[in-house]
Design a protein around this motif. Structure first.
Motif, PDB file in Angstrom:
ATOM      1  N   SER A 199      -6.713 -17.428  -0.308  1.00  0.00           N
ATOM      2  CA  SER A 199      -6.371 -16.048   0.036  1.00  0.00           C
ATOM      3  C   SER A 199      -5.060 -15.680  -0.627  1.00  0.00           C
ATOM      4  O   SER A 199      -4.188 -16.530  -0.847  1.00  0.00           O
ATOM      5  CB  SER A 199      -6.262 -15.880   1.556  1.00  0.00           C
ATOM      6  N   LEU A 200      -4.921 -14.413  -0.950  1.00  0.00           N
ATOM      7  CA  LEU A 200      -3.718 -13.943  -1.620  1.00  0.00           C
ATOM      8  C   LEU A 200      -2.642 -13.619  -0.587  1.00  0.00           C
ATOM      9  O   LEU A 200      -2.940 -13.232   0.544  1.00  0.00           O
ATOM     10  CB  LEU A 200      -4.031 -12.693  -2.449  1.00  0.00           C
ATOM     11  N   PRO A 201      -1.372 -13.735  -0.975  1.00  0.00           N
ATOM     12  CA  PRO A 201      -0.292 -13.375  -0.048  1.00  0.00           C
ATOM     13  C   PRO A 201      -0.320 -11.882   0.245  1.00  0.00           C
ATOM     14  O   PRO A 201      -0.795 -11.076  -0.549  1.00  0.00           O
ATOM     15  CB  PRO A 201       0.973 -13.771  -0.808  1.00  0.00           C
ATOM     16  N   ASP A 202       0.187 -11.513   1.384  1.00  0.00           N
ATOM     17  CA  ASP A 202       0.174 -10.114   1.824  1.00  0.00           C
ATOM     18  C   ASP A 202       1.396  -9.394   1.254  1.00  0.00           C
ATOM     19  O   ASP A 202       2.423  -9.256   1.921  1.00  0.00           O
ATOM     20  CB  ASP A 202       0.169 -10.056   3.357  1.00  0.00           C
ATOM     21  N   VAL A 203       1.254  -8.941   0.024  1.00  0.00           N
ATOM     22  CA  VAL A 203       2.328  -8.213  -0.658  1.00  0.00           C
ATOM     23  C   VAL A 203       1.780  -6.844  -1.049  1.00  0.00           C
ATOM     24  O   VAL A 203       0.764  -6.752  -1.742  1.00  0.00           O
ATOM     25  CB  VAL A 203       2.815  -8.967  -1.908  1.00  0.00           C
ATOM     26  N   ALA A 204       2.431  -5.792  -0.607  1.00  0.00           N
ATOM     27  CA  ALA A 204       1.990  -4.427  -0.931  1.00  0.00           C
ATOM     28  C   ALA A 204       2.372  -4.092  -2.362  1.00  0.00           C
ATOM     29  O   ALA A 204       3.531  -4.201  -2.765  1.00  0.00           O
ATOM     30  CB  ALA A 204       2.618  -3.428   0.025  1.00  0.00           C
ATOM     31  N   ILE A 205       1.388  -3.694  -3.176  1.00  0.00           N
ATOM     32  CA  ILE A 205       1.622  -3.359  -4.585  1.00  0.00           C
ATOM     33  C   ILE A 205       1.021  -1.990  -4.856  1.00  0.00           C
ATOM     34  O   ILE A 205      -0.139  -1.725  -4.499  1.00  0.00           O
ATOM     35  CB  ILE A 205       0.998  -4.411  -5.519  1.00  0.00           C
ATOM     36  N   ASP A 206       1.778  -1.126  -5.491  1.00  0.00           N
ATOM     37  CA  ASP A 206       1.328   0.211  -5.832  1.00  0.00           C
ATOM     38  C   ASP A 206       1.073   0.318  -7.338  1.00  0.00           C
ATOM     39  O   ASP A 206       1.651  -0.446  -8.129  1.00  0.00           O
ATOM     40  CB  ASP A 206       2.374   1.244  -5.435  1.00  0.00           C
ATOM     41  N   PRO A 207       0.226   1.273  -7.771  1.00  0.00           N
ATOM     42  CA  PRO A 207      -0.106   1.391  -9.191  1.00  0.00           C
ATOM     43  C   PRO A 207       1.112   1.537 -10.104  1.00  0.00           C
ATOM     44  O   PRO A 207       1.112   1.013 -11.222  1.00  0.00           O
ATOM     45  CB  PRO A 207      -0.994   2.639  -9.245  1.00  0.00           C
ATOM     46  N   ASP A 208       2.142   2.236  -9.650  1.00  0.00           N
ATOM     47  CA  ASP A 208       3.291   2.472 -10.529  1.00  0.00           C
ATOM     48  C   ASP A 208       4.436   1.498 -10.290  1.00  0.00           C
ATOM     49  O   ASP A 208       5.549   1.699 -10.789  1.00  0.00           O
ATOM     50  CB  ASP A 208       3.770   3.926 -10.385  1.00  0.00           C
ATOM     51  N   ASP A 209       4.162   0.405  -9.567  1.00  0.00           N
ATOM     52  CA  ASP A 209       5.143  -0.682  -9.468  1.00  0.00           C
ATOM     53  C   ASP A 209       5.231  -1.411 -10.810  1.00  0.00           C
ATOM     54  O   ASP A 209       4.236  -1.519 -11.539  1.00  0.00           O
ATOM     55  CB  ASP A 209       4.734  -1.679  -8.389  1.00  0.00           C
TER      56      ASP A 209
END
Length: 589
Positions: free
Chosen positions: A217-227
């Motif tokens: 499972s992947l870590p719970d990190v919020a990533i947005d398109p323009d990051d």
């Protein structure tokens, strides 16, 4: 410096079945008509608009939002081979598990937080991809470093980016051993072949079994398109390399743009999107490095999304390439045009089964129009393709394939639907069709800017438009023709001479395997044309014969006054671009 990037897609190449179409016959719909049909509401290539750094920009409505999304999609391809390297075969499921494990290791052991930089310096090993996707889904900014760089250049990239962690192969780790302690970078070494540098640790995880893929499972990190997602350093053929700072949207735009570019030619020839997207084996022989946008954006990320297999080589070798094409049933290969020439003209070509190939794609350097004839001769029924893009445009901006290529082999194609292009003069005014000026590019693929270089960013990125530095012209239908790099243009007695035109004429000579045109200082004329030629094995050619040959094809003032013949290959950077600066240093006093 902005390097044109190679396009090596693994979407089904459009076939041309109608002889009239093959000859460029009439009756085909126009580019604008095809675009309207393909991007209509509800279609695969429907577009939307987004505010990107204050500029309203067209975007693909159905593009994955982030690299995390692409990695999650790739997991569904399961036990199919994703990466093949010599005896190692890494499936999509195992790749996902390894990337997830590495992401958690970065966060838990090394304290990597969102926005921290994680550098990669290695050859095209499977671990490169694991490190890339793992760092990206941990929220880090991935910094692919040029594996051909010296220790000093690698040190510059690490220091300039402020990398917190470095993943390196044994060769790069040994090269950096003396400077790593002062940089304060945690170093993980892949495929160690001896003692590790002080403080370094083994990367581990590949090619061994990373554990149960189903439990990953992947870590719970919020990533947005323009990051921010990547820092790719430009080739640095002049001056210090600049770090091109790309976002998740930049890199995830590319697979959709590539698919659009290829399929648009097929639609124009009368095929449907459903036909063009029908499931089929996709196996790409990767002939360029992952640390350039072509290898990463157009091959690695695209293959992860589509479920294609990527076959890796330790280094480029024509005979090895032919062996791999036969053994792995490769469907597509490319690189710079010279690589395509080398494969197609190899005396060993007929000894190998190349029937699996469905297409040949190339870019990164001007391609002689005669190359399409060689492809049609050696690979009947296959239609070549080329494209144009740069590190700063996250690879693809235009694509030329199928009927479009057959009609206009000198072009790099029209821009994909989410990109705008224009040609401007020295005063910045937009030029009309046919006029040569600097090519400007706008779209969701244009990067954020240059890392820690505000002035260079302000100079190159203006109101959403990227100033490419390439000389180009557009035709009435919007097809782009790359004329040359501005700095490579010669001025002989007040007349402009574009190197690409002279090189294209040289490539038509049957004895010429490779060539480069450079300017030679002249007291009266300012510059004269010089050409460096590498002949095909066993071929003999004389200077007078070359000049007579060219005199039938280009104006007399463009024929080289200076000719050099050499046996060794021309110097190139890892992306395949000829290092003309080095040639000038070697040949001119």
């Amino acid at each position: 410096m902005q390097d044109p990037e190679v396009q090596d897609p693994e979407v089904q190449d459009p076939e041309v079945q109608d002889p009239e179409v093959q000859a460029g016959g009439g009756g085909l719909p126009g580019i604008a008509e095809v675009r309207a049909a393909m991007t209509a509401p509800g279609r695969l290539f429907e577009m939307d608009e987004a505010d990107i750094r204050g500029v309203r920009t067209r975007v693909w409505k159905n593009a994955p939002a982030t690299l995390r999304d692409i990695l999650e999609i790739s997991r569904a391809h399961g036990d199919a081979d994703f990466l093949v390297y010599e005896g190692d075969r890494l499936t999509f499921a195992r790749h996902y598990a390894a990337a997830a494990a590495f992401a958690r290791r970065l966060i838990d052991r090394y304290g990597v937080a969102k926005g921290d930089r994680v550098a990669i310096a290695m050859r095209n090993y499977p671990e490169w991809s694991v490190a890339f996707f793992g760092a990206a889904v941990a929220g880090a900014v991935v910094v692919p470093l040029n594996a051909w760089w010296t220790a000093g250049e690698l040190e510059y990239g690490l220091a300039d980016s402020g990398a917190k962690v470095l993943v390196a192969d044994a060769e790069r780790a040994a090269r950096l051993a003396g400077v790593l302690p002062d940089l304060g970078v945690a170093c993980l070494v892949t495929r160690p072949d001896g003692p590790l540098p002080d403080g370094a640790e083994p990367f581990a995880g590949v090619p061994g079994d990373p554990g149960d893929p189903a439990a990953a499972s992947l870590p719970d990190v919020a990533i947005d398109p323009d990051d921010e997602a990547t820092i790719f350093y430009t080739s640095g053929t002049t001056g210090r390399p600049k770090g091109a700072l790309g976002t998740h949207r930049n890199i995830t735009t590319n697979p959709v743009s590539l698919a659009y570019g290829i399929m648009s030619a097929g639609v124009r020839a009368g095929r449907t999107i459903e036909e063009l997207t029908a499931p089929q084996p996709r196996v790409t022989l990767l002939s360029v490095p992952f640390f350039h946008a072509t290898g990463c954006h157009s091959v690695l990320v695209t293959s992860a999304l589509q479920g294609g297999t990527v076959v890796l080589m330790y280094k480029w070798d024509v005979r090895k390439a032919l062996e791999l094409i036969e053994r792995e049933r490769v469907t597509g290969f490319g690189g710079v045009p010279t690589m395509a020439w080398q494969v197609l003209t190899s005396p060993d070509f007929g000894d190998y089964d190349t029937s699996s190939l469905t297409g040949v794609s190339y870019g990164g350097a001007p391609a002689a129009p005669a190359l399409v004839d060689k492809i049609r001769e050696r690979l009947p029924e296959r239609v070549p393709g080329n494209g144009y893009g740069l590190t700063e445009t996250s690879s693809v901006t235009t694509y030329n394939g199928g009927v479009n290529y057959l009609e206009r082999p000198e072009s790099v194609g029209p821009p994909v639907a989410v990109c705008d292009v224009k040609v401007v003069g020295p005063d910045g005014d937009e030029l009309t069709a046919g006029e040569v000026g600097e090519l400007l590019i706008k779209g969701p693929n244009v990067i954020k800017g240059y890392w820690n270089k505000p002035q260079a960013t302000a100079d190159a990125f203006v109101d959403g438009w990227f100033h490419s530095g390439d000389l180009a012209r557009l035709d009435a239908d919007g097809f782009v023709y790359i004329v040359d790099r501005a700095k490579d243009m010669l001025i002989r007695g007040g007349e402009n001479i574009y190197c690409a035109e002279v090189e294209a004429a040289l490539y038509e000579h049957p004895a010429v395997a490779d060539c480069a045109v450079i300017g030679v200082p002249h007291e009266v004329l300012g510059e004269e044309v010089g050409a460096v030629i590498v002949a095909r094995p066993g071929a003999k050619v004389a200077a007078d014969e070359v000049r007579a040959f060219l005199g039938e094809r280009i104006a007399a003032f463009k024929v080289p006054a200076h000719l050099w013949f050499r046996d060794e290959p021309l110097p190139r950077n890892p992306g395949g671009k000829i290092l003309k600066t080095r040639l000038r240093e070697e040949l001119l006093p």
